[in-house]
Design a protein around this motif. Sequence first.
Motif, PDB file in Angstrom:
ATOM      1  N   GLU A  46     -17.048   5.034  40.348  1.00  0.00           N
ATOM      2  CA  GLU A  46     -16.594   6.038  39.389  1.00  0.00           C
ATOM      3  C   GLU A  46     -15.128   6.423  39.662  1.00  0.00           C
ATOM      4  N   THR A  47     -14.795   6.553  40.946  1.00  0.00           N
ATOM      5  CA  THR A  47     -13.417   6.909  41.316  1.00  0.00           C
ATOM      6  C   THR A  47     -12.448   5.804  40.890  1.00  0.00           C
ATOM      7  N   PHE A  48     -12.805   4.561  41.150  1.00  0.00           N
ATOM      8  CA  PHE A  48     -11.947   3.434  40.745  1.00  0.00           C
ATOM      9  C   PHE A  48     -11.766   3.436  39.222  1.00  0.00           C
ATOM     10  N   GLU A  49     -12.849   3.684  38.508  1.00  0.00           N
ATOM     11  CA  GLU A  49     -12.772   3.692  37.035  1.00  0.00           C
ATOM     12  C   GLU A  49     -11.780   4.758  36.571  1.00  0.00           C
ATOM     13  N   PHE A  54      -8.098   3.686  37.600  1.00  0.00           N
ATOM     14  CA  PHE A  54      -7.543   2.479  36.978  1.00  0.00           C
ATOM     15  C   PHE A  54      -7.744   2.454  35.459  1.00  0.00           C
ATOM     16  N   GLY A  55      -8.573   3.358  34.931  1.00  0.00           N
ATOM     17  CA  GLY A  55      -8.816   3.383  33.484  1.00  0.00           C
ATOM     18  C   GLY A  55      -9.540   2.146  32.984  1.00  0.00           C
ATOM     19  N   LYS A  56     -10.303   1.512  33.845  1.00  0.00           N
ATOM     20  CA  LYS A  56     -11.089   0.322  33.457  1.00  0.00           C
ATOM     21  C   LYS A  56     -12.490   0.472  34.028  1.00  0.00           C
ATOM     22  N   SER A  57     -13.438  -0.291  33.473  1.00  0.00           N
ATOM     23  CA  SER A  57     -14.802  -0.207  34.008  1.00  0.00           C
ATOM     24  C   SER A  57     -14.853  -0.860  35.389  1.00  0.00           C
ATOM     25  N   TRP A  58     -15.820  -0.420  36.216  1.00  0.00           N
ATOM     26  CA  TRP A  58     -15.908  -1.009  37.563  1.00  0.00           C
ATOM     27  C   TRP A  58     -16.257  -2.488  37.486  1.00  0.00           C
ATOM     28  N   GLU A  59     -16.980  -2.866  36.423  1.00  0.00           N
ATOM     29  CA  GLU A  59     -17.293  -4.292  36.268  1.00  0.00           C
ATOM     30  C   GLU A  59     -15.996  -5.084  36.069  1.00  0.00           C
ATOM     31  N   ASN A  60     -15.090  -4.538  35.248  1.00  0.00           N
ATOM     32  CA  ASN A  60     -13.807  -5.218  35.017  1.00  0.00           C
ATOM     33  C   ASN A  60     -12.941  -5.242  36.274  1.00  0.00           C
ATOM     34  N   LEU A  61     -13.128  -4.239  37.103  1.00  0.00           N
ATOM     35  CA  LEU A  61     -12.352  -4.192  38.353  1.00  0.00           C
ATOM     36  C   LEU A  61     -13.003  -5.043  39.456  1.00  0.00           C
ATOM     37  N   GLY A  62     -14.161  -5.604  39.140  1.00  0.00           N
ATOM     38  CA  GLY A  62     -14.829  -6.525  40.077  1.00  0.00           C
ATOM     39  C   GLY A  62     -15.482  -5.850  41.263  1.00  0.00           C
ATOM     40  N   LEU A  63     -15.944  -4.596  41.096  1.00  0.00           N
ATOM     41  CA  LEU A  63     -16.557  -3.880  42.230  1.00  0.00           C
ATOM     42  C   LEU A  63     -18.023  -4.300  42.418  1.00  0.00           C
ATOM     43  N   ARG A  64     -18.184  -5.494  42.960  1.00  0.00           N
ATOM     44  CA  ARG A  64     -19.486  -6.123  43.104  1.00  0.00           C
ATOM     45  C   ARG A  64     -19.943  -5.980  44.561  1.00  0.00           C
TER      46      ARG A  64
END
Lengths: 480, 134
Positions: A306-309, A312-322
Amino acid sequence: MEALKIERIDPYRLKIFKTPPMRTWGIVYANKVIEAGLEKDEALKQVANVACLPGIIGPSIAMPDIHWGYGFPIGGVAAFSLQDGVISPGGVGYDINCGIRCICTGLSIEEILPIKEKLLGEVFHRVPAGLGARHKRFKLSQKELKEIMIKGALWAVKKGFGTYDDLEAHEDYGSIPGADPDMVSGRACERGLPEVGTLGSGNHFIEIDVVDKIMDKKIARMFSLFKDQILIQVHTGSRGFGHQICDDYIRIMLSAGSRYNIYLPDRQLACAPIDTKEAKSYLGAMAAAANFAFANREMITYLIRETFEDLFGKSWENLGLRLLYDCCHNIAKIESIPWKGKSIEACIHRKGATRALPSGDARLPLRFKDTGQPVLIPGDMGRASFILVAGDNAKETFFSACHGAGRLLSRREAKRRAKGRSVFDELSKKEIYAIAASKATLAEEMPESYKDVSDVVDTISGAGVAKVIAKLRPIGMIKG
Amino acid sequence: MGYQYIDHTADLGIKVTSPDIKGLFEEAALAVVKIMGGAAKHKKISLSVTVDGLDRVDTLVRWLQEIIYLIAVKDIRIADLEITYIDDTRLEALVKGIYSHSGLSTEIKAVTYHNLEIKKRHDNLYEVAIIFDT
């Protein structure tokens, strides 16, 4: 007990010979550097003490991050027969399923550096850390707590805090079967209710790392690791919920002890035969705590994503937080192990050790079938961490590997050495940004408090128990 | 009398001494209060604590666990404590202090039984070494 007779077998293993009242021998994974550090505390005696317990199968084992614990040494692994063996709550420890997870990102270091401090500050704000940390955001009912005990990380996924893909990246899919909420005391529930999604204190941390070096390109690619990639490690467990369960059951085992007539070289090893009511109740309560810990780390992951989202204004999936992997450090489980040419079921105690299933093992999810299970070895906060993969020789440790660097200095000695110094500034000089809930914790956890994780990794990889895939370098962390 | 730290690699240990068992148990509890940062100045509330143990050592562990529970879970900060009755398997005490959310300094997860032994020394003082999981 007589003085221990210890002999080096090869560059990576020491043998402790069986002397009465030991029922079996001990094997300690240690190179010469680690061996030199073992002389000053009681860890080796604790390996021998575990060897005194009834129904132990094979050797009493210690991993290279071995250090003096209470009852079992930290880094201790022991297998017990389901017919005449025992289960020991002290052999699992107070922080049941204290464990580590590693979250990959699709981001490289240049993308994080400009916002590193803001990012950590925001995560620190959202994940309650430190002594007695309680969550104001996740208010749970008793019914939800019961669901967490049974479902573990699956509870978080069903509530929308994680994904089914995350579950595949958990030891036992984030839920240990057999949890029995009825075996958990009211006091444990009282302690656990406000603690889901909290980091806690002591050696618990959230750390931002960068992939510094890749040693095995093929497996690194299969784990989606790349040079200069940002990874996040989360280390915490079952908090006061697990502490209370351990405490409750040590008492139950001590009360029952006289009935079972078990010789205990240390009362902390209190145990009961596996087929007894006490042992079964403990296994049910312990699984509940282990599942609580899986859910706790999954909720913290939700808050990190949630913090990364937000930043960065992007979904965590798009940011690759796997999620790469999540595994237990303090646990006892009924698992299949190779013994005398056959596969048998045994109760494996891991106290400050991690499971390590090599490639081809049927228990692995599809994504790790060809690689083997990732083995995460966090180091101290100033040096390095490593990602390994289980090797073929993991069968000789009942599929177990080491869990960290292992403490070298007592907390008190660390604080003494830190007097007049600023651990924060020392880390800053290495471009590591640290936030701590307490200044004392930062001093206790400073890099020189721990063994050099490189010696631990050298030993475990030299022994063929695990193989090094990548080396990580810390750039920022939150200490509880 | 009182307590001093002993070094333990992973955790925290203290050695407590006292001329009598009651004093030993009180000193050990006050050490826990001090280490956790759970002390208070005022005595606005008074709580009765009773613990039953299997033997003297177990009673000590249960008594200290009770103090940790009051501080860490019940948010009680302790100004004074007095043991009103003690034998090997039972302890009754009065704990006085205040309710407070004030921050604590060190987490004690549990009192371990590791090598726990209450000894009477040659100088007639009682001594115990306690290892806490921190």
